[in-house]
Scaffold this active site. Sequence first.
Site, PDB file in Angstrom:
ATOM      1  N   GLU A   3    -101.824  13.924 -21.648  1.00 53.13           N
ATOM      2  CA  GLU A   3    -103.350  15.163 -21.639  1.00 53.13           C
ATOM      3  C   GLU A   3    -103.184  15.391 -19.661  1.00 53.13           C
ATOM      4  O   GLU A   3    -103.097  14.637 -19.009  1.00 53.13           O
ATOM      5  CB  GLU A   3    -104.489  14.333 -21.967  1.00 53.13           C
ATOM      6  CG  GLU A   3    -105.454  16.236 -21.423  1.00 53.13           C
ATOM      7  CD  GLU A   3    -106.998  15.123 -21.781  1.00 53.13           C
ATOM      8  OE1 GLU A   3    -107.109  13.694 -21.319  1.00 53.13           O
ATOM      9  OE2 GLU A   3    -108.097  16.105 -22.609  1.00 53.13           O
ATOM     10  N   GLU A  48    -116.256  10.058 -26.267  1.00 53.70           N
ATOM     11  CA  GLU A  48    -115.749  11.712 -26.500  1.00 53.70           C
ATOM     12  C   GLU A  48    -115.072  11.964 -25.403  1.00 53.70           C
ATOM     13  O   GLU A  48    -115.073  11.834 -25.006  1.00 53.70           O
ATOM     14  CB  GLU A  48    -116.547  12.826 -26.665  1.00 53.70           C
ATOM     15  CG  GLU A  48    -117.791  12.505 -27.778  1.00 53.70           C
ATOM     16  CD  GLU A  48    -117.568  13.091 -28.982  1.00 53.70           C
ATOM     17  OE1 GLU A  48    -116.279  13.203 -29.325  1.00 53.70           O
ATOM     18  OE2 GLU A  48    -117.986  12.296 -29.799  1.00 53.70           O
ATOM     19  N   LYS A  84    -125.869   9.726 -16.209  1.00 51.69           N
ATOM     20  CA  LYS A  84    -124.410   9.572 -14.355  1.00 51.69           C
ATOM     21  C   LYS A  84    -123.627  11.177 -14.594  1.00 51.69           C
ATOM     22  O   LYS A  84    -122.466  10.907 -15.371  1.00 51.69           O
ATOM     23  CB  LYS A  84    -123.690   8.162 -14.741  1.00 51.69           C
ATOM     24  CG  LYS A  84    -123.498   7.649 -12.998  1.00 51.69           C
ATOM     25  CD  LYS A  84    -122.471   8.283 -12.515  1.00 51.69           C
ATOM     26  CE  LYS A  84    -121.267   8.230 -13.032  1.00 51.69           C
ATOM     27  NZ  LYS A  84    -120.051   9.314 -12.661  1.00 51.69           N
ATOM     28  N   CYS A  89    -111.077  19.410 -23.380  1.00 50.80           N
ATOM     29  CA  CYS A  89    -110.322  18.463 -23.886  1.00 50.80           C
ATOM     30  C   CYS A  89    -109.718  19.152 -24.816  1.00 50.80           C
ATOM     31  O   CYS A  89    -108.988  18.664 -25.239  1.00 50.80           O
ATOM     32  CB  CYS A  89    -111.247  17.498 -24.135  1.00 50.80           C
ATOM     33  SG  CYS A  89    -112.421  18.525 -24.969  1.00 50.80           S
TER      34      CYS A  89
HETATM   35  P1  NAD Z   1    -113.014  10.335 -16.203  1.00 53.62           P
HETATM   36  O1  NAD Z   1    -113.020   9.732 -17.774  1.00 53.62           O
HETATM   37  O2  NAD Z   1    -111.948  10.163 -15.366  1.00 53.62           O
HETATM   38  O3  NAD Z   1    -114.471  10.346 -15.937  1.00 53.62           O
HETATM   39  C1  NAD Z   1    -115.665  10.416 -16.896  1.00 53.62           C
HETATM   40  C2  NAD Z   1    -116.857   9.795 -16.153  1.00 53.62           C
HETATM   41  O4  NAD Z   1    -117.010   8.271 -16.589  1.00 53.62           O
HETATM   42  C3  NAD Z   1    -116.980   9.977 -15.383  1.00 53.62           C
HETATM   43  O5  NAD Z   1    -118.319  10.633 -14.575  1.00 53.62           O
HETATM   44  C4  NAD Z   1    -116.545   9.024 -14.536  1.00 53.62           C
HETATM   45  O6  NAD Z   1    -117.730   9.125 -12.990  1.00 53.62           O
HETATM   46  C5  NAD Z   1    -117.093   8.034 -15.308  1.00 53.62           C
HETATM   47  N1  NAD Z   1    -116.131   6.954 -15.110  1.00 53.62           N
HETATM   48  C6  NAD Z   1    -114.748   6.732 -14.314  1.00 53.62           C
HETATM   49  N2  NAD Z   1    -114.561   5.521 -14.926  1.00 53.62           N
HETATM   50  C7  NAD Z   1    -115.540   5.113 -14.794  1.00 53.62           C
HETATM   51  C8  NAD Z   1    -115.734   3.469 -15.152  1.00 53.62           C
HETATM   52  N3  NAD Z   1    -115.262   2.573 -14.607  1.00 53.62           N
HETATM   53  N4  NAD Z   1    -116.863   3.005 -15.367  1.00 53.62           N
HETATM   54  C9  NAD Z   1    -118.174   3.939 -16.043  1.00 53.62           C
HETATM   55  N5  NAD Z   1    -117.633   5.220 -15.009  1.00 53.62           N
HETATM   56  C10 NAD Z   1    -117.051   5.369 -14.880  1.00 53.62           C
HETATM   57  O7  NAD Z   1    -112.759  11.610 -16.553  1.00 53.62           O
HETATM   58  P2  NAD Z   1    -112.953  12.856 -16.099  1.00 53.62           P
HETATM   59  O8  NAD Z   1    -111.257  13.186 -15.305  1.00 53.62           O
HETATM   60  O9  NAD Z   1    -114.150  13.029 -15.469  1.00 53.62           O
HETATM   61  O10 NAD Z   1    -113.169  14.110 -17.579  1.00 53.62           O
HETATM   62  C11 NAD Z   1    -112.105  15.118 -17.830  1.00 53.62           C
HETATM   63  C12 NAD Z   1    -111.379  13.894 -19.526  1.00 53.62           C
HETATM   64  O11 NAD Z   1    -112.495  14.574 -19.583  1.00 53.62           O
HETATM   65  C13 NAD Z   1    -110.018  14.140 -19.838  1.00 53.62           C
HETATM   66  O12 NAD Z   1    -109.556  13.543 -20.309  1.00 53.62           O
HETATM   67  C14 NAD Z   1    -111.157  14.827 -21.101  1.00 53.62           C
HETATM   68  O13 NAD Z   1    -110.615  15.668 -22.558  1.00 53.62           O
HETATM   69  C15 NAD Z   1    -111.940  14.507 -21.391  1.00 53.62           C
HETATM   70  N6  NAD Z   1    -113.230  15.582 -21.958  1.00 53.62           N
HETATM   71  C16 NAD Z   1    -113.261  15.444 -23.744  1.00 53.62           C
HETATM   72  C17 NAD Z   1    -114.558  15.980 -24.455  1.00 53.62           C
HETATM   73  C18 NAD Z   1    -114.452  15.514 -25.287  1.00 53.62           C
HETATM   74  O14 NAD Z   1    -115.843  16.298 -26.281  1.00 53.62           O
HETATM   75  N7  NAD Z   1    -113.850  14.795 -26.668  1.00 53.62           N
HETATM   76  C19 NAD Z   1    -115.098  16.628 -23.283  1.00 53.62           C
HETATM   77  C20 NAD Z   1    -114.568  17.172 -22.309  1.00 53.62           C
HETATM   78  C21 NAD Z   1    -113.926  16.151 -21.998  1.00 53.62           C
END
Ligand code: NAD
Length: 495
Positions: free
Chosen positions: A398, A264, A188, A299
Amino acid sequence: MEGIDWHARAAALSVDGRMWIDGERVAAADGATFAKASPIDGRHLAQVARGGSADIDRAVAGARRAFEKGSWVAQPPAARKKVLLRFAEKLLASREELALLESLDMGKPIRYSLSVDVAATARCIAWYAEAVDKIYDEIAPTGPGALALITREAMGVIGVIVPWNYPMIMAAWKLGPALAAGNSVVLKPSEKSPLTALRMAELALEAGLPEGVFNVVPGFGHEAGEALALHGDVDAIGFTGSTRVGRKMLEYAGRSNLKRVYNELGGKSANIVFADFEDLDRAAGTAAGNMFFNQGESCNAPSRLLVEESIADDFAARLTREAASYLPADPLDAQTVMGALVDAGQLQTVLGYIEAGRAEGARCLAGGAQARGDSGGFYVAPTIFDGVRNDMRIAQEEIFGPVLSIIRFRTEEEAVAIANASSYGLQAGLWTSNLGRAHRVARALRAGTVHVNQYDEDDMTVPFGGYKQSGNGRDKSLHAFDKYTELKTTWIRLG
Ligand code: NAD
């Protein structure tokens, strides 16, 4: 890449936004779609299928069928390797198309979509392909009366949920080990960047991955994402995203089948510059480069810069000069190094943090405002705050945008204490010419990766992941196989 008219290519692009289930393109069961616009200039890119629980049910059923049939998992590792290597080759052969989709979808400069995102994605898939026929299982030293085999087995159906900042790379970090180990996957992608995932599935099928082994259901987090994470027939979730949603992943597992959850999550990485470091220009260049790369939407961005007081004014001046070379420009221009934020919401979030920084008394040395306002897209100038205290919101939360906070310190102990005073623990950096200090501080920092005298030099061979609320489990390296395999003991009595 020189000479390519990316705007002309973008204008000629035709995008199929339907999902990929069981080896074919399908519309959502209820026919729903959502409009995907580009953050570069607001242009409409595609109507994308809006997956819901019926679509997730169908994708998980297809994935399970493929797994039970053994069309993938029962192939010898060397055969799986061949298919995945072909998949990596196909990614590279489609590099320009994939790079263009990635830049249009989430706003990053085309030069980096090509040189970083597509390249790293293909490298990751190839690396796990190469690894899979070189890993042996174990025999336990039980004594002469028994033979105890310790084997790793594919789990079954893996749900993969990824963010929008590195859409292909984040997917590849899960797909590589999960597929190489023999699992089926339902991916997804983020609703903000679904386009490359759909093409990846198509290329994987062309490479020979059997139907049903790799499915992509685009849609929203609270719809398709929640349905996938709650599904009773999904064995594990590989999640990359925010800490807020990572918490939900654990809840979903608790409310359903206790599937394994590998999170992650976010970061607020500290980068510590000691006055004894011999090349402050390189330290400043690297600090700015890593902070502003990908518009600050990384991240592991070193967003808290801890500088020893005696060099802080000088270092801040160097950083400010560096920031001037990261001014946002047209992401489809091959010279551009800073592109657009992913959407209007992210723009408002970042501008809100800039206001909060000012309100809490930090001094804005550079940027601090929206840029390219007439483009129709979402751009922010590289921003540097000095005089930041570690308890300010801009130091604790963040931001996920191009905003760097300078925090001054006087002693090594103070630097370590500030660096560790965070709910996150993804990465950290330190710069010193003192070998003893380098080892001491690296040991004391509570982070999954500590960079010494560099930041974010990287390789597939090393694990990536966080301490504390930055997550659990590790992407990359052979350790990632642990997430998508079960460990089995087979105890055989002899004689
Ligand atoms: P997000 O948590 O908003 O969304 C991530 C994914 O989760 C998306 O596909 C989204 O549609 C899905 N999602 C959102 N709400 C959900 C729910 N209630 N149930 C199931 N799925 C759901 O994050 P984002 O804004 O897309 O990405 C940014 C974040 O990702 C930052 O916090 C960043 O640090 C983190 N990140 C971490 C790493 C790592 O390796 N640690 C790498 C890249 C990004």
